[in-house]
Motif scaffolding. Structure first.
Motif, PDB file in Angstrom:
ATOM      1  N   TYR A 107       0.847  -1.190   0.000  1.00 52.60           N
ATOM      2  CA  TYR A 107       0.000   0.000   0.000  1.00 52.60           C
ATOM      3  C   TYR A 107       0.882   1.240   0.000  1.00 52.60           C
ATOM      4  O   TYR A 107       2.087   1.175   0.285  1.00 52.60           O
ATOM      5  CB  TYR A 107      -0.865   0.045   1.276  1.00 52.60           C
ATOM      6  N   HIS A 108       0.247   2.387  -0.280  1.00 49.31           N
ATOM      7  CA  HIS A 108       0.887   3.687  -0.088  1.00 49.31           C
ATOM      8  C   HIS A 108      -0.014   4.513   0.835  1.00 49.31           C
ATOM      9  O   HIS A 108      -0.105   4.193   2.001  1.00 49.31           O
ATOM     10  CB  HIS A 108       1.160   4.375  -1.435  1.00 49.31           C
ATOM     11  N   ASP A 109      -0.676   5.537   0.289  1.00 52.16           N
ATOM     12  CA  ASP A 109      -1.476   6.432   1.131  1.00 52.16           C
ATOM     13  C   ASP A 109      -2.968   6.178   0.967  1.00 52.16           C
ATOM     14  O   ASP A 109      -3.415   5.667  -0.056  1.00 52.16           O
ATOM     15  CB  ASP A 109      -1.181   7.889   0.753  1.00 52.16           C
ATOM     16  N   THR A 163      16.075   9.995   0.918  1.00 56.66           N
ATOM     17  CA  THR A 163      15.562  11.066   0.039  1.00 56.66           C
ATOM     18  C   THR A 163      14.575  10.580  -1.019  1.00 56.66           C
ATOM     19  O   THR A 163      14.064  11.387  -1.775  1.00 56.66           O
ATOM     20  CB  THR A 163      16.725  11.766  -0.703  1.00 56.66           C
ATOM     21  N   HIS A 164      14.345   9.263  -1.118  1.00 61.56           N
ATOM     22  CA  HIS A 164      13.501   8.694  -2.176  1.00 61.56           C
ATOM     23  C   HIS A 164      14.044   9.105  -3.547  1.00 61.56           C
ATOM     24  O   HIS A 164      13.365   9.786  -4.340  1.00 61.56           O
ATOM     25  CB  HIS A 164      12.047   9.156  -2.029  1.00 61.56           C
ATOM     26  N   PRO A 165      15.286   8.692  -3.883  1.00 59.37           N
ATOM     27  CA  PRO A 165      15.876   9.071  -5.172  1.00 59.37           C
ATOM     28  C   PRO A 165      15.089   8.455  -6.332  1.00 59.37           C
ATOM     29  O   PRO A 165      14.438   7.431  -6.168  1.00 59.37           O
ATOM     30  CB  PRO A 165      17.288   8.474  -5.100  1.00 59.37           C
ATOM     31  N   SER A 209      12.665   1.823   7.053  1.00 60.78           N
ATOM     32  CA  SER A 209      13.171   2.868   6.148  1.00 60.78           C
ATOM     33  C   SER A 209      12.642   2.658   4.727  1.00 60.78           C
ATOM     34  O   SER A 209      12.459   1.523   4.271  1.00 60.78           O
ATOM     35  CB  SER A 209      14.700   2.797   6.128  1.00 60.78           C
ATOM     36  N   HIS A 210      12.426   3.782   4.044  1.00 59.94           N
ATOM     37  CA  HIS A 210      12.094   3.750   2.602  1.00 59.94           C
ATOM     38  C   HIS A 210      13.117   4.651   1.902  1.00 59.94           C
ATOM     39  O   HIS A 210      12.763   5.447   1.034  1.00 59.94           O
ATOM     40  CB  HIS A 210      10.661   4.243   2.413  1.00 59.94           C
ATOM     41  N   SER A 211      14.379   4.535   2.332  1.00 66.15           N
ATOM     42  CA  SER A 211      15.503   5.382   1.923  1.00 66.15           C
ATOM     43  C   SER A 211      15.399   6.732   2.619  1.00 66.15           C
ATOM     44  O   SER A 211      14.414   6.996   3.326  1.00 66.15           O
ATOM     45  CB  SER A 211      15.586   5.573   0.401  1.00 66.15           C
ATOM     46  N   PHE A 220       3.215  -0.366   3.880  1.00 65.87           N
ATOM     47  CA  PHE A 220       2.759   0.972   3.463  1.00 65.87           C
ATOM     48  C   PHE A 220       4.003   1.803   3.183  1.00 65.87           C
ATOM     49  O   PHE A 220       4.767   2.109   4.102  1.00 65.87           O
ATOM     50  CB  PHE A 220       1.920   1.610   4.582  1.00 65.87           C
ATOM     51  N   ASP A 221       4.216   2.172   1.938  1.00 63.43           N
ATOM     52  CA  ASP A 221       5.426   2.909   1.554  1.00 63.43           C
ATOM     53  C   ASP A 221       5.249   4.421   1.688  1.00 63.43           C
ATOM     54  O   ASP A 221       4.128   4.932   1.616  1.00 63.43           O
ATOM     55  CB  ASP A 221       5.782   2.601   0.104  1.00 63.43           C
ATOM     56  N   ASP A 222       6.369   5.079   1.826  1.00 63.59           N
ATOM     57  CA  ASP A 222       6.551   6.530   1.712  1.00 63.59           C
ATOM     58  C   ASP A 222       6.500   7.300   3.032  1.00 63.59           C
ATOM     59  O   ASP A 222       7.166   8.311   3.183  1.00 63.59           O
ATOM     60  CB  ASP A 222       5.579   7.193   0.716  1.00 63.59           C
ATOM     61  N   GLY A 223       5.654   6.836   4.019  1.00 62.52           N
ATOM     62  CA  GLY A 223       5.590   7.569   5.297  1.00 62.52           C
ATOM     63  C   GLY A 223       4.633   8.736   5.275  1.00 62.52           C
ATOM     64  O   GLY A 223       4.783   9.693   6.043  1.00 62.52           O
ATOM     65  N   VAL A 246      12.466  -0.750  -0.820  1.00 59.22           N
ATOM     66  CA  VAL A 246      13.212  -0.090  -1.900  1.00 59.22           C
ATOM     67  C   VAL A 246      12.293   0.905  -2.599  1.00 59.22           C
ATOM     68  O   VAL A 246      11.216   0.527  -3.064  1.00 59.22           O
ATOM     69  CB  VAL A 246      13.701  -1.136  -2.930  1.00 59.22           C
ATOM     70  N   PRO A 247      12.669   2.185  -2.688  1.00 57.85           N
ATOM     71  CA  PRO A 247      11.798   3.164  -3.346  1.00 57.85           C
ATOM     72  C   PRO A 247      11.756   2.966  -4.866  1.00 57.85           C
ATOM     73  O   PRO A 247      12.763   2.618  -5.484  1.00 57.85           O
ATOM     74  CB  PRO A 247      12.437   4.516  -2.987  1.00 57.85           C
ATOM     75  N   GLY A 248      10.562   3.175  -5.426  1.00 57.65           N
ATOM     76  CA  GLY A 248      10.406   3.188  -6.879  1.00 57.65           C
ATOM     77  C   GLY A 248      10.520   1.835  -7.557  1.00 57.65           C
ATOM     78  O   GLY A 248      10.458   1.760  -8.778  1.00 57.65           O
ATOM     79  N   GLY A 249      10.694   0.769  -6.796  1.00 56.52           N
ATOM     80  CA  GLY A 249      10.811  -0.560  -7.400  1.00 56.52           C
ATOM     81  C   GLY A 249      12.166  -0.843  -8.035  1.00 56.52           C
ATOM     82  O   GLY A 249      12.321  -1.824  -8.757  1.00 56.52           O
TER      83      GLY A 249
END
Ligand SMILES: [Zn+2]
Length: 281
Positions: free
Chosen positions: A30-32, A148-150, A144-146, A91-94, A185-188
């Motif tokens: 999930y995300h938001d 800075t989310h590069p 963690s989801h990194s 749930f990604d991103d925070g 891992v952000p962005g897959g």
């Protein structure tokens, strides 16, 4: 109704993401969650990010469908490898909707894994430090989801990659007062080097976006694939992905692997288009 017999996992994709699978556990991504039309209220703004967000009433219906599968929804660090009846909810991103998302999980006896972008903590639309502590105190997993989310973490050099994991793990550990050993891992953009770098930063469970139940291990870090939930996913589809029913997992695996060459080989153009559409998320 109890869980149906899981469908066989599709063959591992070529490459490293699924090598050495030893456990089989389904995880959902999930995300938001947002009020109707309020796509930018939580997490990263923009239409591409919004394609991974659900309205609250859809989320509630999905949770009820998941609850009806008979599966358990435990913490990743409570798994022991014999967990055919378990599904992990991530749930990604925070984004700030995590607080209410977690409260609703608790009503169903479920645990969430909230993977937080380190440098966004306390900024508009994202969780604050007190929220992160409260989620952990309620029994959810913070990871963690990194930092800075590069746009493509797999293309960073070793030093920048290490900084992404170390900075976010250090910030979260300071907030929580204990070690953080879970990440996504952000962005897959998963790769063996991304996983090795996470392992060096103390990560023991790393969630990717590879649609597989096969849990691999790299440098002592378990690599968990996930099934992404995107806008339009019905409660029935979400439950089918969790249980492994009706070919839902195989279809997502096929779509992901059809799209993958575009992500990898059209690289710069893909990232440019993604940044324009997604604002860096
Ligand atoms: Zn993300």
């Amino acid at each position: 109704m109890g869980p149906a017999a899981p469908e066989p996992a599709p063959a591992c994709p070529p490459g490293d993401a699924c090598r050495g699978g030893e456990w089989m556990t389904a995880s959902l991504m999930y995300h938001d969650l947002v009020d109707p039309g309020g796509w930018d209220a939580s997490g990263f703004p923009g239409p591409s990010a919004a394609s991974y967000k659900f309205e609250w009433d859809e989320y509630e219906r999905q949770l009820r469908a998941l609850s009806g599968t008979g599966l358990r929804f435990p913490r990743v660090d409570a798994l022991d490898g014999e967990d055919d009846d378990a599904c992990l909810l991530t749930f990604d991103d925070g984004g700030c909707s995590a607080v209410e998302a977690a409260r609703r999980l608790e009503q169903h006896g479920m645990v969430g894994h909230f993977l937080v972008t380190g440098e966004r903590i306390g900024t508009p639309g994202f969780l604050g430090a007190a929220d992160v502590r409260a989620l952990a105190a309620s029994g959810h997993v913070i990871g963690s989801h990194s930092h800075t989310h590069p746009p493509d973490i797999s293309r960073l050099d070793a030093r920048a990659l290490a900084a992404e994991w170390e900075s976010s793990v250090s910030r979260l550990s300071q907030i929580l007062g204990h070690a953080v050993d879970v990440a996504s891992v952000p962005g897959g953009f998963h790769s063996t080097l991304v996983a090795r770098s996470a392992a060096r930063a103390g990560i023991r469970h790393l969630f990717t976006s590879e649609p597989t139940t096969s849990v691999a291990r790299i440098d002592g870090c378990r690599i968990h694939g996930r099934y992404a939930l995107q806008r339009g996913a019905t409660p029935e589809l979400v439950a089918a992905l969790a249980v492994g029913r009706g070919g839902a997992r195989a279809r997502q695996w096929l779509l992901w692997n059809l799209k993958k060459p575009a992500k990898r080989f059209v690289g710069p153009a893909y990232r440019w288009a993604r940044r324009r559409a997604f604002g860096g998320a």
